[in-house]
Design an enzyme around this catalytic site. Structure first.
Site, short mmCIF file in Angstrom:
data_model
loop_
_atom_site.label_atom_id
_atom_site.label_comp_id
_atom_site.label_asym_id
_atom_site.label_seq_id
_atom_site.Cartn_x
_atom_site.Cartn_y
_atom_site.Cartn_z
N TRP A 33 0.80 -1.48 -0.01
CA TRP A 33 0.01 -0.05 0.03
C TRP A 33 0.77 1.45 -0.13
O TRP A 33 0.36 2.28 -0.12
CB TRP A 33 -0.79 0.10 1.24
CG TRP A 33 -2.05 -0.83 1.06
CD1 TRP A 33 -2.36 -2.12 0.18
CD2 TRP A 33 -2.77 -1.37 2.04
NE1 TRP A 33 -3.22 -2.80 0.34
CE2 TRP A 33 -3.66 -2.43 1.63
CE3 TRP A 33 -3.41 -1.03 3.40
CZ2 TRP A 33 -4.88 -2.98 2.30
CZ3 TRP A 33 -4.16 -1.68 4.14
CH2 TRP A 33 -4.95 -2.42 3.64
N LYS A 34 2.11 1.06 0.09
CA LYS A 34 2.98 2.46 0.21
C LYS A 34 2.69 3.41 1.14
O LYS A 34 2.01 3.12 2.15
CB LYS A 34 3.24 2.88 -1.23
CG LYS A 34 3.70 1.94 -2.36
CD LYS A 34 4.00 2.16 -3.65
CE LYS A 34 4.17 1.04 -4.69
NZ LYS A 34 4.80 1.41 -5.66
N HIS A 59 12.79 -2.61 -1.56
CA HIS A 59 11.78 -1.98 -2.53
C HIS A 59 12.62 -0.93 -3.30
O HIS A 59 13.42 -0.09 -2.53
CB HIS A 59 10.67 -1.54 -2.06
CG HIS A 59 9.69 -1.15 -3.19
ND1 HIS A 59 9.80 -0.01 -3.66
CD2 HIS A 59 8.62 -2.05 -3.47
CE1 HIS A 59 8.57 -0.11 -4.46
NE2 HIS A 59 7.77 -1.25 -4.37
N GLU A 89 12.08 1.79 -4.45
CA GLU A 89 11.69 3.06 -3.99
C GLU A 89 12.78 3.43 -2.85
O GLU A 89 12.99 4.35 -2.60
CB GLU A 89 10.38 3.29 -3.55
CG GLU A 89 9.32 3.55 -4.86
CD GLU A 89 7.98 2.93 -4.75
OE1 GLU A 89 7.31 3.00 -3.73
OE2 GLU A 89 7.35 2.89 -5.77
N GLU A 124 11.18 -7.33 -9.26
CA GLU A 124 10.32 -6.14 -9.54
C GLU A 124 11.14 -5.07 -10.55
O GLU A 124 12.15 -4.33 -9.94
CB GLU A 124 10.14 -5.21 -8.34
CG GLU A 124 9.15 -5.95 -7.50
CD GLU A 124 8.28 -4.89 -6.70
OE1 GLU A 124 6.92 -5.05 -6.81
OE2 GLU A 124 8.66 -3.94 -6.18
N GLY A 162 1.13 -2.92 -6.28
CA GLY A 162 1.09 -1.53 -5.66
C GLY A 162 -0.28 -1.00 -5.89
O GLY A 162 -1.07 -1.26 -5.10
N GLY A 163 -0.19 -0.39 -7.07
CA GLY A 163 -1.45 0.42 -7.32
C GLY A 163 -2.66 -0.57 -7.31
O GLY A 163 -4.07 -0.21 -6.70
C1 PEP Z 1 5.31 -1.97 -6.03
O1 PEP Z 1 5.09 -1.13 -5.25
O2 PEP Z 1 5.99 -2.99 -5.71
C2 PEP Z 1 4.86 -2.05 -7.76
C3 PEP Z 1 5.12 -3.12 -8.36
O3 PEP Z 1 3.83 -1.03 -7.77
P1 PEP Z 1 2.80 -1.29 -9.20
O4 PEP Z 1 2.16 -2.43 -9.20
O5 PEP Z 1 2.00 -0.15 -8.77
O6 PEP Z 1 3.65 -1.11 -10.36
#
Ligand code: PEP
Length: 250
Positions: A10-11, A95, A97, A167, A231-232
């Site tokens: 959910w970030k 992650h 980010e 990822e 994520g989204g």
């Molecule tokens: C994530 O936050 O690890 C991610 C993959 O985000 P999204 O699915 O939004 O690309």
């Protein structure tokens, strides 16, 4: 056969009340025949309200980061014992980010993972290449570099606690999804590399990067893909539970 795992990241979204509401909606939509394991990662401030909603369900919750020390002068950080106290059973570390925006390095990420292992927390360890690295043919090399410090710290009795998330940085939050071939190759490379050092490791490798209900069926059916890290798509109960259902049908 190991069940698929879907971890919602959910970030830094949703306050404690909205997180609890989303957790509640997810739980009501997950029917008993769904086999997928479901883990949620709200923000730190929402862990308690989400925990209350998940009580008595099979859905687990964890944190998006952890510090490598148990306590001390580390302003703004949070430790594994603090997360355990709140009932977390896992943490995400590394992650992209965290690596690109907050200065995490392969070494600090591995130290964070080691602290989690010390406290019996499962770890979702994220790895992935940038577009430039992929275009330069460096994907496998980058994945190995990111895994190396983890491999040096990992101990045999901790193997069951390790999940990897592949990822590709260029696929996160961009709507661009890696191809089936790219995902398969990377997942196989990760499995090969870890089992070269720890032959007994049977953990899952999740895929993350613009996962959505319309692309997940093909991805999660690929050999070596143990589930997903959306994520989204994890921020709405409908899309998230669709992913969970898709993973259950493989
Ligand atoms: C994530 O936050 O690890 C991610 C993959 O985000 P999204 O699915 O939004 O690309």
């Amino acid at each position: 056969m190991t069940r698929k795992l879907v971890v919602g990241n959910w970030k830094m979204n949703l306050d404690a009340r909205a997180s609890a509401a989303l957790a509640r909606e997810i739980c009501t939509k997950i029917t008993p025949e769904i086999k997928t394991e479901v883990w949620l990662t709200p923000s730190f401030t929402a862990l308690t309200s989400v925990a209350a909603e998940l009580q008595g369900t099979a859905v687990r919750y964890g944190a998006q980061n952890v510090h490598w020390e148990d306590k001390g002068a580390y302003t703004g950080e949070i430790s594994a014992p603090m997360l355990k106290e709140l009932g977390c059973t896992f943490v995400i570390v590394g992650h992209s980010e965290r690596r690109t925006l907050f200065g995490d390095t392969t070494e600090t990420v591995a130290k964070r993972a080691a602290a989690a292992f010390r406290h019996q927390l499962n770890v979702v360890f994220c790895v992935g290449e940038t577009l430039e690295q992929r275009n330069n043919g460096q994907t496998n090399q980058v994945l190995e570099q990111q895994l190396n410090p983890l491999i040096s710290l990992l101990q045999d009795h901790q193997l069951d606690l390790l999940t990897i998330a592949y990822e590709p940085v260029w696929a996160i939050g961009t709507g661009v999804i890696a191809s089936a071939e790219q995902i398969s190759e990377a997942h196989q490379a990760i499995h090969r590399y870890i089992t070269k050092h720890f032959a007994k490791w049977t953990g899952r490798v999740l895929y993350g990067g613009s996962v959505a209900p319309d692309n997940f069926a093909e991805i999660v059916a690929l050999n070596g893909v143990g589930g997903g890290l959306p994520g989204g798509a994890s921020l709405k109960s409908q899309s998230f539970v669709e992913l969970v259902q898709i993973a259950s049908e493989v």
